[in-house]
Write a protein that holds these residues in place. Structure first.
Motif, PDB file in Angstrom:
ATOM      1  N   PHE A  58       0.823  -1.214   0.000  1.00 26.99           N
ATOM      2  CA  PHE A  58       0.000   0.000   0.000  1.00 26.99           C
ATOM      3  C   PHE A  58       0.858   1.266   0.000  1.00 26.99           C
ATOM      4  N   ALA A  59       2.133   1.139   0.417  1.00 26.21           N
ATOM      5  CA  ALA A  59       3.038   2.289   0.475  1.00 26.21           C
ATOM      6  C   ALA A  59       3.927   2.406  -0.766  1.00 26.21           C
ATOM      7  N   PHE A  60       3.772   1.500  -1.731  1.00 21.82           N
ATOM      8  CA  PHE A  60       4.500   1.556  -3.009  1.00 21.82           C
ATOM      9  C   PHE A  60       6.017   1.528  -2.832  1.00 21.82           C
ATOM     10  N   ALA A  61       6.495   0.805  -1.804  1.00 22.96           N
ATOM     11  CA  ALA A  61       7.934   0.814  -1.507  1.00 22.96           C
ATOM     12  C   ALA A  61       8.689  -0.358  -2.115  1.00 22.96           C
ATOM     13  N   SER A  62       7.997  -1.370  -2.641  1.00 22.50           N
ATOM     14  CA  SER A  62       8.687  -2.536  -3.213  1.00 22.50           C
ATOM     15  C   SER A  62       9.399  -2.139  -4.505  1.00 22.50           C
ATOM     16  N   ARG A  63      10.671  -2.556  -4.632  1.00 23.27           N
ATOM     17  CA  ARG A  63      11.442  -2.200  -5.819  1.00 23.27           C
ATOM     18  C   ARG A  63      12.320  -3.368  -6.240  1.00 23.27           C
ATOM     19  N   GLU A  64      12.528  -3.474  -7.545  1.00 20.43           N
ATOM     20  CA  GLU A  64      13.461  -4.468  -8.055  1.00 20.43           C
ATOM     21  C   GLU A  64      14.838  -4.214  -7.446  1.00 20.43           C
ATOM     22  N   GLY A  65      15.513  -5.283  -7.094  1.00 14.55           N
ATOM     23  CA  GLY A  65      16.828  -5.158  -6.468  1.00 14.55           C
ATOM     24  C   GLY A  65      16.781  -5.136  -4.961  1.00 14.55           C
ATOM     25  N   LEU A  66      15.569  -5.115  -4.391  1.00 10.56           N
ATOM     26  CA  LEU A  66      15.422  -5.072  -2.939  1.00 10.56           C
ATOM     27  C   LEU A  66      14.627  -6.266  -2.412  1.00 10.56           C
ATOM     28  N   VAL A  67      14.642  -7.357  -3.182  1.00 10.65           N
ATOM     29  CA  VAL A  67      13.954  -8.577  -2.761  1.00 10.65           C
ATOM     30  C   VAL A  67      14.954  -9.730  -2.814  1.00 10.65           C
ATOM     31  N   PRO A  68      15.837  -9.826  -1.832  1.00  8.19           N
ATOM     32  CA  PRO A  68      16.849 -10.890  -1.849  1.00  8.19           C
ATOM     33  C   PRO A  68      16.236 -12.259  -1.601  1.00  8.19           C
ATOM     34  N   GLU A  69      16.951 -13.280  -2.042  1.00  2.91           N
ATOM     35  CA  GLU A  69      16.511 -14.656  -1.795  1.00  2.91           C
ATOM     36  C   GLU A  69      16.612 -14.963  -0.308  1.00  2.91           C
ATOM     37  N   ILE A  70      15.614 -15.650   0.215  1.00  5.71           N
ATOM     38  CA  ILE A  70      15.641 -16.088   1.603  1.00  5.71           C
ATOM     39  C   ILE A  70      15.753 -17.613   1.608  1.00  5.71           C
ATOM     40  N   THR A  71      16.753 -18.125   2.300  1.00  3.09           N
ATOM     41  CA  THR A  71      17.052 -19.561   2.312  1.00  3.09           C
ATOM     42  C   THR A  71      16.804 -20.132   3.695  1.00  3.09           C
ATOM     43  N   MET A  72      16.105 -21.253   3.757  1.00  4.81           N
ATOM     44  CA  MET A  72      15.908 -21.945   5.032  1.00  4.81           C
ATOM     45  C   MET A  72      17.052 -22.933   5.240  1.00  4.81           C
ATOM     46  N   TYR A 125      16.457 -22.209  10.454  1.00  7.68           N
ATOM     47  CA  TYR A 125      16.436 -20.754  10.489  1.00  7.68           C
ATOM     48  C   TYR A 125      16.522 -20.201   9.071  1.00  7.68           C
ATOM     49  N   ALA A 126      16.130 -18.952   8.918  1.00  8.29           N
ATOM     50  CA  ALA A 126      16.170 -18.279   7.625  1.00  8.29           C
ATOM     51  C   ALA A 126      17.477 -17.507   7.492  1.00  8.29           C
ATOM     52  N   SER A 127      17.991 -17.442   6.264  1.00  5.62           N
ATOM     53  CA  SER A 127      19.238 -16.718   6.000  1.00  5.62           C
ATOM     54  C   SER A 127      19.073 -15.832   4.774  1.00  5.62           C
ATOM     55  N   ILE A 128      19.573 -14.601   4.880  1.00  9.30           N
ATOM     56  CA  ILE A 128      19.543 -13.646   3.771  1.00  9.30           C
ATOM     57  C   ILE A 128      20.926 -13.054   3.600  1.00  9.30           C
ATOM     58  N   ASN A 129      21.440 -13.090   2.384  1.00  8.75           N
ATOM     59  CA  ASN A 129      22.672 -12.385   2.038  1.00  8.75           C
ATOM     60  C   ASN A 129      22.300 -11.132   1.261  1.00  8.75           C
ATOM     61  N   PHE A 130      22.840 -10.002   1.686  1.00 11.70           N
ATOM     62  CA  PHE A 130      22.533  -8.757   0.969  1.00 11.70           C
ATOM     63  C   PHE A 130      23.672  -7.774   1.156  1.00 11.70           C
ATOM     64  N   ASP A 131      24.200  -7.288   0.028  1.00  9.28           N
ATOM     65  CA  ASP A 131      25.275  -6.291   0.036  1.00  9.28           C
ATOM     66  C   ASP A 131      24.720  -4.909  -0.274  1.00  9.28           C
ATOM     67  N   PHE A 132      25.252  -3.908   0.400  1.00 11.14           N
ATOM     68  CA  PHE A 132      24.878  -2.518   0.149  1.00 11.14           C
ATOM     69  C   PHE A 132      26.016  -1.818  -0.591  1.00 11.14           C
ATOM     70  N   GLN A 133      25.662  -1.078  -1.630  1.00  9.59           N
ATOM     71  CA  GLN A 133      26.658  -0.269  -2.346  1.00  9.59           C
ATOM     72  C   GLN A 133      26.239   1.189  -2.256  1.00  9.59           C
ATOM     73  N   LEU A 134      27.111   2.009  -1.681  1.00  3.69           N
ATOM     74  CA  LEU A 134      26.830   3.420  -1.486  1.00  3.69           C
ATOM     75  C   LEU A 134      27.430   4.254  -2.607  1.00  3.69           C
ATOM     76  N   LEU A 135      26.766   5.343  -2.946  1.00  5.76           N
ATOM     77  CA  LEU A 135      27.270   6.264  -3.959  1.00  5.76           C
ATOM     78  C   LEU A 135      28.159   7.314  -3.306  1.00  5.76           C
ATOM     79  N   ASN A 136      29.136   7.793  -4.071  1.00 14.03           N
ATOM     80  CA  ASN A 136      30.008   8.846  -3.570  1.00 14.03           C
ATOM     81  C   ASN A 136      29.207  10.122  -3.362  1.00 14.03           C
ATOM     82  N   GLU A 137      29.520  10.850  -2.297  1.00 16.19           N
ATOM     83  CA  GLU A 137      28.870  12.132  -2.074  1.00 16.19           C
ATOM     84  C   GLU A 137      29.388  13.126  -3.100  1.00 16.19           C
ATOM     85  N   SER A 138      28.470  13.891  -3.672  1.00 15.67           N
ATOM     86  CA  SER A 138      28.876  14.866  -4.694  1.00 15.67           C
ATOM     87  C   SER A 138      28.991  16.248  -4.076  1.00 15.67           C
TER      88      SER A 138
END
Length: 307
Positions: free
Chosen positions: A248-262, A278-291
Motif C-alpha cells: 500500500f506504500a509503493f515501496a517494493s522495488r526491483e533489487g530489494l527482494v533478496p533470496e531467503i534460504t531456510m 532458520y532463515a538466512s539472507i545475504n545482501f550487500d549494500f553499495q553506497l554512492l560517492n557524495e557529490s
C-alpha cells in the motif's frame, strides 16, 4: 470561475495583505500560494460542496499522527523518492543499492555493535523463525567500507514495532551495526511480519473510499552511511510475501527482494546454537560517492522519535 479569477483571489489572500514584511519567508509564501491556488481550482473544477469541504477540514483535524501513514498510502513518499532520483541522475549519481521510503517508525538512539548484533530480545524464540542476515557495505567502485554504519529496524512476528507497541522491550529489533575491517555486517533477528494501517483509523478511511487495502509486505528497514558517501535510505522485502508487489506504500522495488534460504543442516544449526531451521539472507549494500552539489535526499530532515 475562470483560472485567472482564482489566481487573482489566491494572490489576494496570500500576498495581498502583508502586515509584517520583515517576517515573510519567500519559499513558504510561494509554496502556500501554489497549494491554495490549486486547491481552489480543484474545488471549482469538481464542484466540491460546502459539506464536502468541511468534511475534509475535519478529516485533517482528526488525522493527527496518522499523517505518517496517509502520506505513503497516497504514494507521496514514493513520489518524493522519485524526485530525489531525478535530481541524482541530473548530477550524474546513478547505480548503487536502490533507495526507497523510510516510513514513519524509525527511532533514534538504537544500541550500537561492531560487525554483529542480535536485534531481538528472545521473546519470540518459540513462535518466531530465527533470521540471520549478512553482507558487505562497499563504495561506488566496489571497495569494502570498514566502519560504515548499518542502522536496521523492523517489526516483530506479529507486525508490530517496539516503542509504538508498548508490550515490546526498548529497542527490540532495532540496532546500529558498525562494519568490520572488511566492510562486513551481520545480525540475528526474527523473520518479521508485514503490518497494516489501523482498520478503523483515518488512513484506512481514505483508502477504503478509494477501494484499496492498507497492508504492507514483510520488510526490514535500513539507513546505511559512511564517510564521503551518500547516506542510503532503503528496505528489503521478504520474498514470497502475499503483498510483495502490492504494497500500500509503493515501496517494493526491483533489487530489494533478496533470496531467503531456510537452513536445516544439523551442522549449521549446531553452529548457531539452534534446534530448528532458520532463515538466512545475504545482501550487500553499495553506497554512492557524495557529490559536491549536495543533491537532496542524502540526509532528510524530518521529525523522528527519540529513543
Amino acid at each position: 470561475m475562470e483560472r485567472t479569477q482564482i489566481e487573482a483571489l489566491a494572490n489576494q489572500f496570500i500576498k495581498g495583505k502583508i502586515d509584517f514584511p520583515e517576517t515573510v519567508n519567500p519559499r513558504v509564501q510561494a509554496i502556500t500560494l501554489r497549494i491554495v491556488t490549486d486547491l481552489m481550482q480543484t474545488i471549482n473544477d469538481l464542484k466540491i460542496t460546502a459539506d464536502e469541504y468541511w468534511s475534509g477540514v475535519e478529516y485533517i483535524g482528526d488525522l493527527g499522527k496518522e499523517a505518517g501513514l496517509l502520506s505513503p498510502g497516497l504514494g507521496l513518499d514514493h513520489f518524493m523518492d522519485l524526485m530525489i532520483e531525478e535530481d541524482m541522475k541530473e548530477a550524474g549519481l546513478e547505480g548503487g543499492t536502490p533507495r526507497t521510503i523510510e516510513g514513519p517508525l524509525y527511532v533514534e538512539g538504537a544500541p550500537e555493535s561492531k560487525a554483529f548484533a542480535r536485534l531481538d530480545d528472545g521473546s519470540e524464540d518459540e513462535q518466531g523463525t530465527v533470521l540471520f542476515m549478512q553482507g558487505t557495505v562497499s563504495d561506488q567502485q566496489g571497495k569494502p567500507l570498514p566502519n560504515a554504519k548499518v542502522e536496521v529496524w523492523h517489526a516483530n512476528s506479529l507486525g508490530n514495532y517496539s516503542f509504538f507497541d508498548e508490550s515490546q522491550s526498548h529497542f527490540n529489533l532495532r540496532r546500529s551495526i558498525i562494519t568490520d575491517e572488511k566492510g562486513n555486517y551481520a545480525f540475528r533477528s526474527v523473520v518479521p511480519l508485514g503490518y497494516s494501517v489501523p482498520p478503523n483509523g483515518m488512513t484506512q478511511k481514505v483508502l477504503g473510499a478509494l477501494g484499496r487495502h492498507g497492508h504492507r509486505p514483510a520488510h526490514i528497514h535500513f539507513f546505511v552511511s559512511a564517510d564521503d558517501t551518500r547516506k542510503l535510505t532503503t528496505q528489503i522485502n521478504i520474498d514470497g510475501d502475499k503483498y510483495l508487489w502490492d504494497d500500500f506504500a509503493f515501496a517494493s522495488r526491483e533489487g530489494l527482494v533478496p533470496e531467503i534460504t531456510m537452513i536445516e543442516d544439523a551442522v549449521d544449526l549446531k553452529e548457531k546454537g539452534l534446534g530448528k531451521p532458520y532463515a538466512s539472507i545475504n545482501f550487500d549494500f553499495q553506497l554512492l560517492n557524495e557529490s559536491n552539489s549536495k543533491v537532496q535526499g542524502s540526509e532528510v530532515e524530518r521529525r523522528r522519535v527519540q529513543g
